[in-house]
Design an enzyme around this catalytic site. Sequence first.
Site, mmCIF file in Angstrom:
data_model
loop_
_atom_site.group_PDB
_atom_site.id
_atom_site.type_symbol
_atom_site.label_atom_id
_atom_site.label_comp_id
_atom_site.label_asym_id
_atom_site.label_seq_id
_atom_site.Cartn_x
_atom_site.Cartn_y
_atom_site.Cartn_z
ATOM 1 N N TYR A 152 -37.269 40.992 39.526
ATOM 2 C CA TYR A 152 -38.529 41.375 38.490
ATOM 3 C C TYR A 152 -39.528 42.292 39.009
ATOM 4 O O TYR A 152 -40.339 43.211 38.001
ATOM 5 C CB TYR A 152 -39.117 39.954 38.436
ATOM 6 C CG TYR A 152 -40.470 39.845 37.479
ATOM 7 C CD1 TYR A 152 -39.871 39.573 36.133
ATOM 8 C CD2 TYR A 152 -41.794 39.951 37.604
ATOM 9 C CE1 TYR A 152 -40.803 39.442 34.953
ATOM 10 C CE2 TYR A 152 -42.664 39.893 36.625
ATOM 11 C CZ TYR A 152 -42.431 39.799 35.289
ATOM 12 O OH TYR A 152 -43.082 39.733 34.285
ATOM 13 N N THR A 190 -26.831 32.715 45.286
ATOM 14 C CA THR A 190 -26.679 32.841 43.799
ATOM 15 C C THR A 190 -25.943 31.606 43.293
ATOM 16 O O THR A 190 -26.505 30.645 42.732
ATOM 17 C CB THR A 190 -26.130 34.191 42.852
ATOM 18 O OG1 THR A 190 -26.959 35.231 43.603
ATOM 19 C CG2 THR A 190 -26.421 33.936 41.611
ATOM 20 N N LYS A 205 -23.658 43.422 50.655
ATOM 21 C CA LYS A 205 -22.881 42.707 49.823
ATOM 22 C C LYS A 205 -22.921 43.557 48.564
ATOM 23 O O LYS A 205 -24.057 43.706 47.821
ATOM 24 C CB LYS A 205 -23.120 41.082 49.542
ATOM 25 C CG LYS A 205 -22.528 40.501 48.306
ATOM 26 C CD LYS A 205 -22.938 39.088 47.878
ATOM 27 C CE LYS A 205 -22.208 38.474 46.834
ATOM 28 N NZ LYS A 205 -22.661 36.948 46.594
ATOM 29 N N TYR A 210 -28.128 42.650 49.623
ATOM 30 C CA TYR A 210 -27.378 41.985 48.453
ATOM 31 C C TYR A 210 -27.737 42.983 47.456
ATOM 32 O O TYR A 210 -28.795 42.769 46.796
ATOM 33 C CB TYR A 210 -27.794 40.753 48.217
ATOM 34 C CG TYR A 210 -27.097 40.002 47.247
ATOM 35 C CD1 TYR A 210 -25.894 40.482 46.362
ATOM 36 C CD2 TYR A 210 -27.293 38.548 46.885
ATOM 37 C CE1 TYR A 210 -25.172 39.859 45.590
ATOM 38 C CE2 TYR A 210 -26.736 37.970 45.794
ATOM 39 C CZ TYR A 210 -25.701 38.466 45.249
ATOM 40 O OH TYR A 210 -25.038 37.727 44.310
ATOM 41 N N ILE A 249 -17.670 38.128 49.523
ATOM 42 C CA ILE A 249 -18.586 37.003 49.815
ATOM 43 C C ILE A 249 -18.147 36.474 48.229
ATOM 44 O O ILE A 249 -18.443 37.059 47.309
ATOM 45 C CB ILE A 249 -20.110 37.464 49.888
ATOM 46 C CG1 ILE A 249 -20.168 37.835 51.270
ATOM 47 C CG2 ILE A 249 -20.974 36.007 49.401
ATOM 48 C CD1 ILE A 249 -21.708 38.285 51.564
#
Length: 294
Positions: free
Chosen positions: A109, A46, A164, A135, A206
Site C-alpha cells: 500500500y 499469505t 522468496k 518476500y 516456499i
Amino acid sequence: MSVFEGAGVALITPMKPNGEVNYEKLEEIIEEQIAGGTDAIVACGTTGEASTLTHEEHLDVIRFTCKVTAGRIPVVAGTGSNCTQTAIYLSQEAEKAGADAVLVVSPYYNKATQNGLIAHFTAVANSITIPVILYNIPGRTRVTIQPQTIVTLCKNVENIVGVKEASGNFSSIATLMSLADGCVDVYSGNDDQIVPLLALGGKGVISVLSNVAPRQTHEICTSYFAGDVKKSMEMQIQAIPLITELFREVNPIPVKAAMNLMGKEVGPLRMPLTEMEPQNQALLKKAMEEYGLL
C-alpha cells in the site's frame, strides 16, 4: 548456511467453524508435514491468512508452531507489515518464540521507493539476530524489490540472507542471480516454477502445493539436487494441472478447499476471503483426483 534447502510449506492456518484458530488441527497438520518430508514450516505467510489475524493471534500461531515443531525442521515466521515498527515488533517476538528465521514482505500500500525498501528491511533485520528472507510479490504489494536492491541488502546487512521470489519474472531473477554471485539464497514463490528457479541456482520453494502434496514437492527439489533433473522436471510437469487449480481463485481459497476435500477439516476462511465457487471447486476436485490425492 542456508535457512533451508528444498520445500518449505507455506502453511495454512486452520480455523474452527466459528472462525477461531484451530490449534488442535494446526498441530495435526504440522505433524503431517514433518512426516511427509517437508524441509521447513513457513507460518503466518499469505497462505496462513496472516493479514486477517490479530497481532496476538499471529504471534500465538508462530509460538505454537515453534513449540510443536520443536527444532525438527526450521520454522520461518511471516512477520512483514507495511508499518516498519509493526514488522520490527512481530520479528522480535518471533525470535523470542524460537523461530529460525523470518519472512518479511515488501511494505504493501505505501509504495515505498527502493531507498525506502532498503531502510525498512535494514531496520527490521537490525532489530533481531535470526536470518531474514525478503518476500518479493509485486502482484500483491504493488512494489517490486529490484534485483540490485536485494543484492545490496544481502551484501550489507549480515542477517538478510535471501528472497522468496514470487514475481514470476525470470529475466529479473536471472539478473538477480548474476548480480548476487552466490550471496542471495533464492526460493521460488510460485509452485509452477520450482524447477526453472532451481536451474538458475535457487535453494528451493516456499510452497502452497506442499499443503496437499508435501512428499511430492519435497521430491521435486531433492531429485533435482541429486542430479536427476529428468525426474524433477517430470514431477513438476505432472503437478501443473493441480497447481493451476490451486490458484484459480486467490490463495489460500483453493488450498483450504482442497484440504477440506481431503477430509482434513481445516475449516473456513476469514473475510474478506470467501469459499471457493462451486464450479471452480469441481475443477479442483477433478485435478486432485487425476493427481492421486482423492
